[in-house]
Design an enzyme around this catalytic site. Structure first.
Site, PDB file in Angstrom:
ATOM      1  N   LEU A 127       0.835  -1.199   0.000  1.00 31.70           N
ATOM      2  CA  LEU A 127       0.000   0.000   0.000  1.00 31.70           C
ATOM      3  C   LEU A 127       0.872   1.251   0.000  1.00 31.70           C
ATOM      4  CD1 LEU A 127      -3.099   0.879   0.436  1.00 31.70           C
ATOM      5  CD2 LEU A 127      -2.418   1.220   2.816  1.00 31.70           C
ATOM      6  N   SER A 128       0.492   2.243  -0.801  1.00 31.34           N
ATOM      7  CA  SER A 128       1.168   3.533  -0.856  1.00 31.34           C
ATOM      8  C   SER A 128       2.630   3.332  -1.266  1.00 31.34           C
ATOM      9  CB  SER A 128       1.028   4.263   0.485  1.00 31.34           C
ATOM     10  OG  SER A 128       1.419   5.615   0.371  1.00 31.34           O
ATOM     11  N   MET A 129       3.617   3.710  -0.438  1.00 28.57           N
ATOM     12  CA  MET A 129       5.008   3.435  -0.787  1.00 28.57           C
ATOM     13  C   MET A 129       5.243   1.932  -0.944  1.00 28.57           C
ATOM     14  SD  MET A 129       8.436   4.597   1.255  1.00 28.57           S
ATOM     15  CE  MET A 129      10.046   3.918   0.879  1.00 28.57           C
ATOM     16  N   GLY A 148       3.658   0.314  -2.798  1.00 24.86           N
ATOM     17  CA  GLY A 148       3.442   0.096  -4.214  1.00 24.86           C
ATOM     18  C   GLY A 148       4.714   0.049  -5.032  1.00 24.86           C
ATOM     19  N   VAL A 159      -0.946  -1.020  -4.560  1.00 17.55           N
ATOM     20  CA  VAL A 159      -2.019  -0.052  -4.290  1.00 17.55           C
ATOM     21  C   VAL A 159      -1.399   1.235  -3.730  1.00 17.55           C
ATOM     22  CG1 VAL A 159      -4.223   0.326  -3.105  1.00 17.55           C
ATOM     23  CG2 VAL A 159      -3.476  -2.015  -3.612  1.00 17.55           C
TER      24      VAL A 159
END
Length: 408
Positions: A232-234, A236, A255
């Site tokens: 998720l986020s970083m 990703g 994501v």
């Protein structure tokens, strides 16, 4: 998405929306979020901590009273909300020299979450310690039931500023509802290891994921042939980096997808990419140092990102943080090494990494899907904050089809 609160403070609005997003899986109540936010003035970081802490303390006290009276479900629900509110309270306290209150708020968030976890019967939520180098990484194992049946399993982690506990609301419960085991964890640079072991982020994330997969394979309920990885986020960029070298991963979900964090480090530096990188890595670059200080003075989002970045990377200057980001990249043929089916998520109005999901997708040579979430459907913000159930439905439908998972 229109800012319904904090109309002139994008940073405070996004973090408020983040808490609202967790309502979907029990991490907040709408009235509690709105009441807390209404007591905070735009740009007032001290007030942010004070008001979110006050709400967290009040809800945690309610949880304790409910537990003492034997109301286990009410206690569990309140502990979950308190955990998330303490997380929010602590959010803006990090930097090269952290506000001393950050450890207390983080520890209270974990304590409340673990109190809630102990009150679950279905699913089973068990704290785990994952062997890693000469220490361990904290995490949670979720099992849909006690049948002992081997199941597909989703290993998942957060990113630049989120916790393993927060993954409960982002994605873990959604996976369990669909019959998956889940293993969440904090890696180096993430809150647990950063707070208590001093571990900072590292770009070679395969050396984090490999021991996590090793641990997952010791769990009898884990189907070793169907282990997915979600970042998720970083995460990703971290999860794809790991999947490029750890080929036991059967499916990958980013994501949202990222390709090269160095792009964010150099975009405001005049001249070529090569010159920008040279300045960032130089022993001395006083003009660039001064420019970064000016950006921090004018832009609260940049100020938070650079301060938090120094904390999680373990460096002393904004320039050193930007230089560290240059190492977080899937260029040079790394993305092309990913072999498993990969889902790259994209947010229409991502305010941090616009365009990077498409870059990652273009470089993949494995079976791949690009999934766009739009503002019209409520999912256009970074990581689809505010559209949790909608996003999870699309993501896990893809994973069901990819791993041939069937569930009631």
């Amino acid at each position: 998405m229109k800012q319904l609160l904090f109309p002139d403070d994008t940073q405070f609005w996004y973090e408020t929306l983040r808490s609202m997003s967790h309502i979907a899986y029990g991490g907040a109540d709408f009235g509690e979020v709105v009441s807390t936010a209404s007591r905070i003035t735009e740009g007032d970081y001290a007030g942010w901590y004070t008001e979110w802490s006050a709400t967290a303390d009040r809800v945690a006290s309610q949880a304790q009273k409910a537990l003492a009276a034997g109301h286990r479900t009410s206690a569990r629900d309140a502990f979950l909300r308190a955990s998330n509110y303490y997380r929010s309270a602590e959010f803006f306290l990090h930097g090269k020299d952290c506000d001393p209150r950050h450890d207390h708020a983080y520890d209270r968030s974990v304590e409340c979450f673990r109190a809630a976890a102990a009150l679950y019967t279905t699913p089973r939520v068990t704290p785990v310690e994952i062997p890693y180098e000469d220490t361990t990484l904290p995490g949670y194992l979720y099992r849909p039931d006690d049948s002992g049946t081997p199941r597909p399993t989703v290993v998942m982690h957060n990113g630049f500023d989120g916790t393993a506990e927060e993954m409960h609301f982002f994605s873990a419960l959604a996976a369990v509802e669909r019959g998956y085991n889940v293993l969440t964890f904090d890696g180096p640079g993430m809150p647990g290891p950063r707070h208590h072991q001093g571990l900072v982020f590292r770009p070679d994330w395969e050396n984090v994921i490999t021991p996590v997969i090793d641990f997952a394979e010791t769990i009898p309920e884990v189907d070793e042939t169907r282990i997915a990885l979600l970042g998720l986020s970083m995460g990703g960029i971290l999860a794809p980096r790991a999947a490029a070298f750890e080929h036991r991963i059967a499916a990958l979900i980013a994501v949202d997808g990222l390709y090269d964090l160095g792009q964010t480090s150099v975009r405001n530096i005049p001249g070529s990419r090569e010159e920008a990188e040279r300045l960032l890595r130089a022993d001395s670059a006083p003009e660039l140092d001064a420019a970064l200080e000016q950006i921090m003075a004018k832009d609260p989002i940049a100020r938070w990102a650079l301060n938090h970045g120094m904390y999680v990377m373990g460096v002393d200057t904004p320039r050193a943080f930007n230089a560290s980001y240059l190492d977080y990249t899937l260029t040079g043929g790394i993305a092309e090494k990913i072999q498993c089916p990969t889902l790259v998520c994209d947010a229409e109005e991502d305010e941090f990494f616009k365009g990077q999901p498409e870059q990652l997708y273009a470089h993949l040579t494995c079976p791949k899907t690009l999934m766009l979430f739009t503002t019209e459907e409520g999912g256009g913000a970074h990581c689809h904050t505010g559209a949790t159930r909608h996003a999870n439905a699309r993501i896990y439908d893809w994973l069901d089809e990819t791993l041939k998972n069937t569930h009631p």
